[in-house]
Structure formats: C-alpha cells, structure tokens
Design a protein around this motif. Structure first.
Motif, PDB file in Angstrom:
ATOM      1  N   GLY A   1      23.532  14.733   6.607  1.00 13.94           N
ATOM      2  CA  GLY A   1      24.380  14.814   5.331  1.00 13.94           C
ATOM      3  C   GLY A   1      25.799  15.197   5.839  1.00 13.94           C
ATOM      4  N   ASN A   2      26.060  16.458   6.423  1.00 13.49           N
ATOM      5  CA  ASN A   2      27.334  17.068   6.662  1.00 13.49           C
ATOM      6  C   ASN A   2      27.995  15.971   7.590  1.00 13.49           C
ATOM      7  OD1 ASN A   2      27.791  20.059   5.556  1.00 13.49           O
ATOM      8  ND2 ASN A   2      25.627  19.656   6.135  1.00 13.49           N
ATOM      9  N   ALA A   3      27.215  15.471   8.737  1.00 10.67           N
ATOM     10  CA  ALA A   3      27.925  14.504   9.618  1.00 10.67           C
ATOM     11  C   ALA A   3      28.209  13.170   8.964  1.00 10.67           C
ATOM     12  CB  ALA A   3      27.090  14.553  10.569  1.00 10.67           C
ATOM     13  N   GLY A   4      27.463  12.633   7.959  1.00 10.44           N
ATOM     14  CA  GLY A   4      27.858  11.602   7.470  1.00 10.44           C
ATOM     15  C   GLY A   4      29.103  11.478   6.425  1.00 10.44           C
ATOM     16  N   GLN A   5      28.965  12.560   5.601  1.00 18.14           N
ATOM     17  CA  GLN A   5      30.009  12.829   4.952  1.00 18.14           C
ATOM     18  C   GLN A   5      31.633  12.932   5.368  1.00 18.14           C
ATOM     19  OE1 GLN A   5      30.790  12.490   1.831  1.00 18.14           O
ATOM     20  NE2 GLN A   5      32.815  13.809   1.835  1.00 18.14           N
ATOM     21  N   HIS A   6      31.634  13.507   6.338  1.00 20.53           N
ATOM     22  CA  HIS A   6      32.960  13.823   7.023  1.00 20.53           C
ATOM     23  C   HIS A   6      33.325  12.662   7.832  1.00 20.53           C
ATOM     24  CE1 HIS A   6      33.645  18.094   6.241  1.00 20.53           C
ATOM     25  NE2 HIS A   6      32.501  18.282   6.380  1.00 20.53           N
TER      26      HIS A   6
ATOM     27  N   MET B   1      32.511   9.402   6.785  1.00 23.54           N
ATOM     28  CA  MET B   1      32.976   8.456   5.926  1.00 23.54           C
ATOM     29  C   MET B   1      34.170   8.797   5.171  1.00 23.54           C
ATOM     30  SD  MET B   1      29.679   7.197   4.017  1.00 23.54           S
ATOM     31  CE  MET B   1      28.975   8.823   3.480  1.00 23.54           C
ATOM     32  N   ALA B   2      34.590  10.262   5.098  1.00 23.32           N
ATOM     33  CA  ALA B   2      35.796  10.551   4.541  1.00 23.32           C
ATOM     34  C   ALA B   2      37.037  10.537   5.723  1.00 23.32           C
ATOM     35  CB  ALA B   2      35.754  12.181   4.172  1.00 23.32           C
ATOM     36  N   ALA B   3      36.738  10.680   6.951  1.00 23.77           N
ATOM     37  CA  ALA B   3      37.719  10.531   7.870  1.00 23.77           C
ATOM     38  C   ALA B   3      38.197   9.074   8.047  1.00 23.77           C
ATOM     39  CB  ALA B   3      37.347  11.049   9.326  1.00 23.77           C
ATOM     40  N   ALA B   4      37.202   8.083   7.864  1.00 22.95           N
ATOM     41  CA  ALA B   4      37.321   6.741   8.116  1.00 22.95           C
ATOM     42  C   ALA B   4      37.627   6.016   6.891  1.00 22.95           C
ATOM     43  CB  ALA B   4      36.072   6.064   8.476  1.00 22.95           C
ATOM     44  N   HIS B   5      37.702   6.774   5.752  1.00 21.53           N
ATOM     45  CA  HIS B   5      38.205   6.172   4.321  1.00 21.53           C
ATOM     46  C   HIS B   5      37.275   5.049   4.186  1.00 21.53           C
ATOM     47  CE1 HIS B   5      41.544   8.946   3.827  1.00 21.53           C
ATOM     48  NE2 HIS B   5      42.105   8.675   5.311  1.00 21.53           N
TER      49      HIS B   5
ATOM     50  N   TRP C   1      22.754   1.767   1.259  1.00 22.47           N
ATOM     51  CA  TRP C   1      21.450   2.471   1.821  1.00 22.47           C
ATOM     52  C   TRP C   1      21.619   4.072   1.970  1.00 22.47           C
ATOM     53  CZ3 TRP C   1      22.445   5.333   6.087  1.00 22.47           C
ATOM     54  CH2 TRP C   1      23.725   5.128   6.955  1.00 22.47           C
ATOM     55  N   VAL C   2      23.040   4.419   2.133  1.00 18.54           N
ATOM     56  CA  VAL C   2      23.327   5.922   1.892  1.00 18.54           C
ATOM     57  C   VAL C   2      22.861   6.388   0.597  1.00 18.54           C
ATOM     58  CG1 VAL C   2      25.084   7.671   2.335  1.00 18.54           C
ATOM     59  CG2 VAL C   2      25.077   5.788   3.799  1.00 18.54           C
ATOM     60  N   VAL C   3      23.243   5.560  -0.352  1.00 15.21           N
ATOM     61  CA  VAL C   3      23.300   5.962  -1.826  1.00 15.21           C
ATOM     62  C   VAL C   3      21.552   6.115  -2.137  1.00 15.21           C
ATOM     63  CG1 VAL C   3      23.439   5.378  -4.178  1.00 15.21           C
ATOM     64  CG2 VAL C   3      25.254   5.060  -2.827  1.00 15.21           C
ATOM     65  N   VAL C   4      20.936   5.155  -1.644  1.00 15.17           N
ATOM     66  CA  VAL C   4      19.244   5.069  -1.610  1.00 15.17           C
ATOM     67  C   VAL C   4      18.643   6.338  -0.936  1.00 15.17           C
ATOM     68  CG1 VAL C   4      17.199   3.896  -1.043  1.00 15.17           C
ATOM     69  CG2 VAL C   4      19.104   2.691  -2.005  1.00 15.17           C
ATOM     70  N   ALA C   5      19.180   6.553   0.155  1.00 18.95           N
ATOM     71  CA  ALA C   5      18.865   7.768   0.848  1.00 18.95           C
ATOM     72  C   ALA C   5      18.838   8.976   0.229  1.00 18.95           C
ATOM     73  CB  ALA C   5      19.253   7.809   2.305  1.00 18.95           C
ATOM     74  N   ILE C   6      20.054   9.360  -0.407  1.00 23.67           N
ATOM     75  CA  ILE C   6      20.685  10.384  -1.236  1.00 23.67           C
ATOM     76  C   ILE C   6      19.499  10.403  -2.438  1.00 23.67           C
ATOM     77  CG2 ILE C   6      22.243  11.711  -2.113  1.00 23.67           C
ATOM     78  CD1 ILE C   6      24.196  10.388  -0.033  1.00 23.67           C
TER      79      ILE C   6
END
Length: 276
Positions: free
Chosen positions: A91-96, A98-102, A108-113
């Motif tokens: 979760g931490n890695a995915g958040q950063h 997506m934020a870095a790549a805008h 599927w990320v929404v479903v997983a969360i």
C-alpha cells in the motif's frame, strides 16, 4: 548509572526501538490514509484503513512471538503477521508510485482497498478463536510415564528379609541354642511379611496359579539344595528362573520355603541336645 531495566534490557535499545516504531507508524499511517482517499473514502474514514492494517500486524506478531501461544495458533499468527506487513508495504509503495506518476487510481486498486477491512476483521477474529479454544503449547510436552501396576506389585512383594541389617559380632548371642532360636524367629517374621496379601500382587499370584508345573520345578530345585545343605547359596533369581516367574515371585517363594526349612532345624537340634 546503569542503563539496564528491571527485566535486564538495555534502556537505550528500548528507546531506539520505540523511536523507530513511532516514526514508521506515522509515515505508514499517512501513506495508507492517502491511499484510502484515492479509493473514494472520506478523510475521516480513510484514517481507519492504516489502523486496520497496522493493528492487525501488531496483534498477529505478538501472538506469534508469545511463548504460551498454541502451536496451531502460532503458525496462523505468523502467516497473518507477514501478510499484514506485506499489505502495508504494498500500500505504501503503490500510493507513492501513483502520486509520483500523477496516475489515475485503477479500478482494481479501489477493489483491493475496499476488501481490506472485511478480510482483516475475519482474519483477526479467527486468530482470537484459535487462541481461545486451544491449550497452551507447553501443555503438549511429554510427561514422564507412570509406573505400571506390575512394577509396583513386584516392588511391594520384595521380602523384607533382604533388607535386615545384621548386628555386630559382639551383639550376637553366644549360646548356640539362643542363636538358632533368634535366627528362626527372624526368618519366620520375614517370611510372614513377605507373604502378606496385597492387591498389587494379584497378577503375580494368578500367574503362579496358572503355572503349577513351574512352582513344582522351583520347589524341586530348593529340595535338592536343602538335601545338599546349600540353601544359603540359593537366590531368588534361581527360583524365578526354574519356575519361569518374576524375580519378586521367586524371592517370595524362596523366603517362604527357607522359613519352613529353618523352622525344623532348631527343634531337632534342641531335642538332640536335651537327649544327651
């Protein structure tokens, strides 16, 4: 000034562990909260996602490392702790990332969360059930085997004559008649104690009744030694081997037969001496 605590731990080490844990918890909390907001949660509800993941990791790790945790629950707690840590890292890695790549949050990320809260609840409840329904691991240790009834019976039927301590030479009677009378009395008492009925000797007695031929062979061996005057050289093991019985039974038979044999010798000696 000593830096050791009452439990023997270094105070600076514990302080360092606390600082690392606090910093990691705050940073992970912030990242997972932002991730939950990406999935559509409100800022207030988004704070519950890092609480669910990190709290599950702490609970599972503690159950995993506890010494009184049941074996099955410890294995499940280890798997759950590693899964919670892996989920937090992802979760931490995915958040950063997506934020870095805008980047736009994939569906599927929404479903997983969205599946994290019910899964975390079910997994933690299952761990609590395992901890409550199983015995501690230390109760599964092997116990020392208890002595069997036969062994207790054999120890209980040991003749007390073998444990009688002989008196010093100066304390023995000088009169031959008195000496023979005292020896006869001692042997008779020992034989009487050895032949007292006991519940624990039921198996030995029943086994002896089922083998009259063995008792006859043992008696024949005793009679041969009695005729040769070597009864004192005969042991309970010899009687047990001849009769095919236990060592305790052999000693019991020998004590009883020796008592009967010695009971006649003093009387004959006294009659002979009185006749002269």
């Amino acid at each position: 000034m000593s830096t050791r605590t009452r439990n023997g731990h270094d105070a600076w080490t514990l302080l360092g562990v606390g600082v690392v844990a606090l910093a990691a918890a705050v940073l992970s909390f912030s990242s997972l909260q932002d991730l939950a907001e990406r999935a559509g949660y409100t800022p207030k509800l988004a704070a519950l996602l890092p609480l669910a993941i990190d709290a599950q990791a702490v609970v599972a790790t503690r159950a995993w490392l506890a010494t009184n945790t049941p074996v099955r629950a410890r294995g499940y707690a280890r798997t759950l702790a590693l899964a919670a840590v892996a989920g937090s890292v992802a979760g931490n890695a995915g958040q950063h990332a997506m934020a870095a790549a805008h980047a736009v949050t994939p569906w599927w990320v929404v479903v997983a969360i969205a599946s994290v809260p019910p899964v975390a609840l079910a997994a933690t409840a299952h761990l609590a059930a395992l901890l409550a329904t199983h015995r501690p691991a230390d109760e599964h240790t092997a116990r020392a085997p208890e002595p069997s009834t036969t062994d207790v019976g054999e120890r209980a039927t040991e003749p007390h004559s073998e444990r009688v301590t002989e008196r010093p030479d100066d304390a023995r009677p000088s009169d031959p008649v008195s000496a023979r009378t005292t020896a006869h009395h001692t042997d008779a008492v020992s034989a009487q104690q050895a032949t007292q009925p006991s519940r624990t000797t039921a198996r030995t007695k029943s086994r002896a009744k089922r083998s009259p031929k063995g008792q006859a062979r043992a008696r024949a061996l005793f009679d041969r030694h009695a005729e040769a005057g070597t009864v004192d050289q005969l042991t309970g093991s010899d009687i047990a081997t001849a009769g095919n019985v236990s060592a305790a039974t052999g000693r019991r038979w020998l004590a009883a037969w020796r008592s009967d044999h010695d009971a006649d010798r003093p009387q004959l000696a006294v009659v002979g001496e009185s006749a002269t």
